[in-house]
Design a protein around this motif. Sequence first.
Motif, PDB file in Angstrom:
ATOM      1  N   MET A   1       0.849  -1.180   0.000  1.00 46.89           N
ATOM      2  CA  MET A   1       0.000   0.000   0.000  1.00 46.89           C
ATOM      3  C   MET A   1       0.894   1.243   0.000  1.00 46.89           C
ATOM      4  SD  MET A   1      -3.084   0.998   2.641  1.00 46.89           S
ATOM      5  CE  MET A   1      -4.098  -0.406   2.267  1.00 46.89           C
ATOM      6  N   ASN A   2       0.666   2.159  -0.934  1.00 45.84           N
ATOM      7  CA  ASN A   2       1.501   3.358  -0.985  1.00 45.84           C
ATOM      8  C   ASN A   2       0.983   4.419  -0.005  1.00 45.84           C
ATOM      9  OD1 ASN A   2      -0.507   4.990  -2.222  1.00 45.84           O
ATOM     10  ND2 ASN A   2       0.057   4.220  -4.229  1.00 45.84           N
ATOM     11  N   GLN A   3       1.689   5.525   0.093  1.00 43.98           N
ATOM     12  CA  GLN A   3       1.372   6.557   1.081  1.00 43.98           C
ATOM     13  C   GLN A   3      -0.032   7.128   0.875  1.00 43.98           C
ATOM     14  OE1 GLN A   3       3.817  10.079   0.849  1.00 43.98           O
ATOM     15  NE2 GLN A   3       3.256  10.742   2.902  1.00 43.98           N
ATOM     16  N   ILE A   4      -0.416   7.384  -0.353  1.00 38.39           N
ATOM     17  CA  ILE A   4      -1.738   7.940  -0.623  1.00 38.39           C
ATOM     18  C   ILE A   4      -2.824   6.953  -0.220  1.00 38.39           C
ATOM     19  CG2 ILE A   4      -3.319   8.697  -2.455  1.00 38.39           C
ATOM     20  CD1 ILE A   4      -0.870   9.907  -3.866  1.00 38.39           C
ATOM     21  N   ASP A   5      -2.665   5.684  -0.573  1.00 37.70           N
ATOM     22  CA  ASP A   5      -3.649   4.669  -0.191  1.00 37.70           C
ATOM     23  C   ASP A   5      -3.792   4.587   1.327  1.00 37.70           C
ATOM     24  OD1 ASP A   5      -4.201   3.996  -2.824  1.00 37.70           O
ATOM     25  OD2 ASP A   5      -2.729   2.369  -2.858  1.00 37.70           O
ATOM     26  N   THR A   6      -2.668   4.651   2.019  1.00 36.68           N
ATOM     27  CA  THR A   6      -2.695   4.590   3.480  1.00 36.68           C
ATOM     28  C   THR A   6      -3.451   5.775   4.060  1.00 36.68           C
ATOM     29  OG1 THR A   6      -0.601   3.393   3.521  1.00 36.68           O
ATOM     30  CG2 THR A   6      -1.261   4.500   5.558  1.00 36.68           C
ATOM     31  N   ILE A   7      -3.158   6.961   3.564  1.00 41.33           N
ATOM     32  CA  ILE A   7      -3.834   8.165   4.049  1.00 41.33           C
ATOM     33  C   ILE A   7      -5.333   8.085   3.777  1.00 41.33           C
ATOM     34  CG2 ILE A   7      -4.099  10.651   3.665  1.00 41.33           C
ATOM     35  CD1 ILE A   7      -1.016  10.692   3.138  1.00 41.33           C
ATOM     36  N   LEU A   8      -5.711   7.706   2.564  1.00 38.66           N
ATOM     37  CA  LEU A   8      -7.127   7.617   2.217  1.00 38.66           C
ATOM     38  C   LEU A   8      -7.854   6.569   3.053  1.00 38.66           C
ATOM     39  CD1 LEU A   8      -6.985   7.990  -1.665  1.00 38.66           C
ATOM     40  CD2 LEU A   8      -7.615   9.720   0.039  1.00 38.66           C
ATOM     41  N   THR A   9      -7.206   5.453   3.304  1.00 41.27           N
ATOM     42  CA  THR A   9      -7.813   4.412   4.141  1.00 41.27           C
ATOM     43  C   THR A   9      -8.015   4.912   5.561  1.00 41.27           C
ATOM     44  OG1 THR A   9      -6.892   2.637   2.778  1.00 41.27           O
ATOM     45  CG2 THR A   9      -7.534   2.067   5.029  1.00 41.27           C
ATOM     46  N   LEU A  10      -7.036   5.592   6.111  1.00 36.46           N
ATOM     47  CA  LEU A  10      -7.182   6.144   7.455  1.00 36.46           C
ATOM     48  C   LEU A  10      -8.311   7.167   7.527  1.00 36.46           C
ATOM     49  CD1 LEU A  10      -3.416   6.538   8.427  1.00 36.46           C
ATOM     50  CD2 LEU A  10      -5.056   4.895   9.379  1.00 36.46           C
ATOM     51  N   ILE A  11      -8.431   7.997   6.512  1.00 41.03           N
ATOM     52  CA  ILE A  11      -9.520   8.976   6.472  1.00 41.03           C
ATOM     53  C   ILE A  11     -10.869   8.264   6.385  1.00 41.03           C
ATOM     54  CG2 ILE A  11     -10.591  10.772   5.041  1.00 41.03           C
ATOM     55  CD1 ILE A  11      -7.689  11.691   4.375  1.00 41.03           C
ATOM     56  N   ALA A  12     -10.975   7.260   5.538  1.00 43.44           N
ATOM     57  CA  ALA A  12     -12.223   6.504   5.406  1.00 43.44           C
ATOM     58  C   ALA A  12     -12.601   5.836   6.725  1.00 43.44           C
ATOM     59  CB  ALA A  12     -12.097   5.459   4.298  1.00 43.44           C
ATOM     60  N   GLN A  13     -11.632   5.296   7.408  1.00 48.67           N
ATOM     61  CA  GLN A  13     -11.899   4.650   8.688  1.00 48.67           C
ATOM     62  C   GLN A  13     -12.359   5.652   9.738  1.00 48.67           C
ATOM     63  OE1 GLN A  13      -8.106   2.741   9.255  1.00 48.67           O
ATOM     64  NE2 GLN A  13      -8.736   0.883   8.187  1.00 48.67           N
ATOM     65  N   LYS A  14     -11.646   6.773   9.836  1.00 48.45           N
ATOM     66  CA  LYS A  14     -11.930   7.755  10.879  1.00 48.45           C
ATOM     67  C   LYS A  14     -13.229   8.520  10.636  1.00 48.45           C
ATOM     68  CE  LYS A  14     -10.088  11.802  13.242  1.00 48.45           C
ATOM     69  NZ  LYS A  14      -8.996  12.757  13.350  1.00 48.45           N
ATOM     70  N   HIS A  15     -13.442   8.977   9.415  1.00 49.13           N
ATOM     71  CA  HIS A  15     -14.555   9.882   9.139  1.00 49.13           C
ATOM     72  C   HIS A  15     -15.794   9.203   8.569  1.00 49.13           C
ATOM     73  CE1 HIS A  15     -12.225  13.460  10.060  1.00 49.13           C
ATOM     74  NE2 HIS A  15     -11.214  12.899   9.405  1.00 49.13           N
ATOM     75  N   LEU A  16     -15.602   8.060   7.925  1.00 44.22           N
ATOM     76  CA  LEU A  16     -16.719   7.422   7.240  1.00 44.22           C
ATOM     77  C   LEU A  16     -17.114   6.074   7.838  1.00 44.22           C
ATOM     78  CD1 LEU A  16     -15.559   8.218   3.592  1.00 44.22           C
ATOM     79  CD2 LEU A  16     -17.137   9.536   5.023  1.00 44.22           C
ATOM     80  N   GLY A  17     -16.307   5.567   8.761  1.00 43.56           N
ATOM     81  CA  GLY A  17     -16.601   4.267   9.356  1.00 43.56           C
ATOM     82  C   GLY A  17     -16.453   3.122   8.373  1.00 43.56           C
ATOM     83  N   ILE A  18     -15.596   3.309   7.370  1.00 45.27           N
ATOM     84  CA  ILE A  18     -15.367   2.285   6.347  1.00 45.27           C
ATOM     85  C   ILE A  18     -14.039   1.599   6.659  1.00 45.27           C
ATOM     86  CG2 ILE A  18     -14.961   1.889   3.894  1.00 45.27           C
ATOM     87  CD1 ILE A  18     -16.785   4.326   3.357  1.00 45.27           C
ATOM     88  N   GLU A  19     -14.094   0.298   6.843  1.00 45.97           N
ATOM     89  CA  GLU A  19     -12.923  -0.469   7.265  1.00 45.97           C
ATOM     90  C   GLU A  19     -11.806  -0.490   6.231  1.00 45.97           C
ATOM     91  OE1 GLU A  19     -11.966  -5.169   8.117  1.00 45.97           O
ATOM     92  OE2 GLU A  19     -13.969  -4.414   8.573  1.00 45.97           O
ATOM     93  N   THR A  20     -12.175  -0.668   4.970  1.00 43.35           N
ATOM     94  CA  THR A  20     -11.174  -0.777   3.911  1.00 43.35           C
ATOM     95  C   THR A  20     -11.719  -0.153   2.633  1.00 43.35           C
ATOM     96  OG1 THR A  20      -9.802  -2.287   2.601  1.00 43.35           O
ATOM     97  CG2 THR A  20     -11.961  -3.113   3.246  1.00 43.35           C
ATOM     98  N   LEU A  21     -10.831   0.306   1.782  1.00 44.54           N
ATOM     99  CA  LEU A  21     -11.241   0.831   0.481  1.00 44.54           C
ATOM    100  C   LEU A  21     -11.040  -0.200  -0.631  1.00 44.54           C
ATOM    101  CD1 LEU A  21      -9.893   4.485   0.793  1.00 44.54           C
ATOM    102  CD2 LEU A  21     -12.244   3.666   1.062  1.00 44.54           C
ATOM    103  N   GLU A  22     -10.691  -1.403  -0.241  1.00 46.45           N
ATOM    104  CA  GLU A  22     -10.545  -2.506  -1.197  1.00 46.45           C
ATOM    105  C   GLU A  22     -11.926  -3.019  -1.595  1.00 46.45           C
ATOM    106  OE1 GLU A  22      -7.581  -3.555  -2.448  1.00 46.45           O
ATOM    107  OE2 GLU A  22      -6.686  -1.939  -1.268  1.00 46.45           O
TER     108      GLU A  22
END
Length: 68
Positions: A1-22
Motif C-alpha cells: 500500500m503506498n502513502q496515498i492509499d494509506t492516508i485515504l484508508t485512514l480517512i475513510a476509517q476515521k470519518h466514514l466508518g469504512i474499514e477498507t477501500l478494497e
Amino acid sequence: MNQIDTILTLIAQKHLGIETLETRSSDSLDFHDTAVWCIRDALEAAFKAGVEVGISLPAPTEADIARD
C-alpha cells in the motif's frame, strides 16, 4: 500500500466508518450510507493531507516543469 492509499484508508476509517477501500465484491461491504457531514469531514481531511504532502515535497525545478 503506498502513502496515498494509506492516508485515504485512514480517512475513510476515521470519518466514514469504512474499514477498507478494497473492493470486496459484496454490496453490503462495498456500498455505504454516509451522512453528508461525514463526507465533508473526510474531504476536508483529504485536502489537508494533500497540503501537508505538498509542503513536504521539494519545489520543482524549471527542468521538472518543462517535462510536464
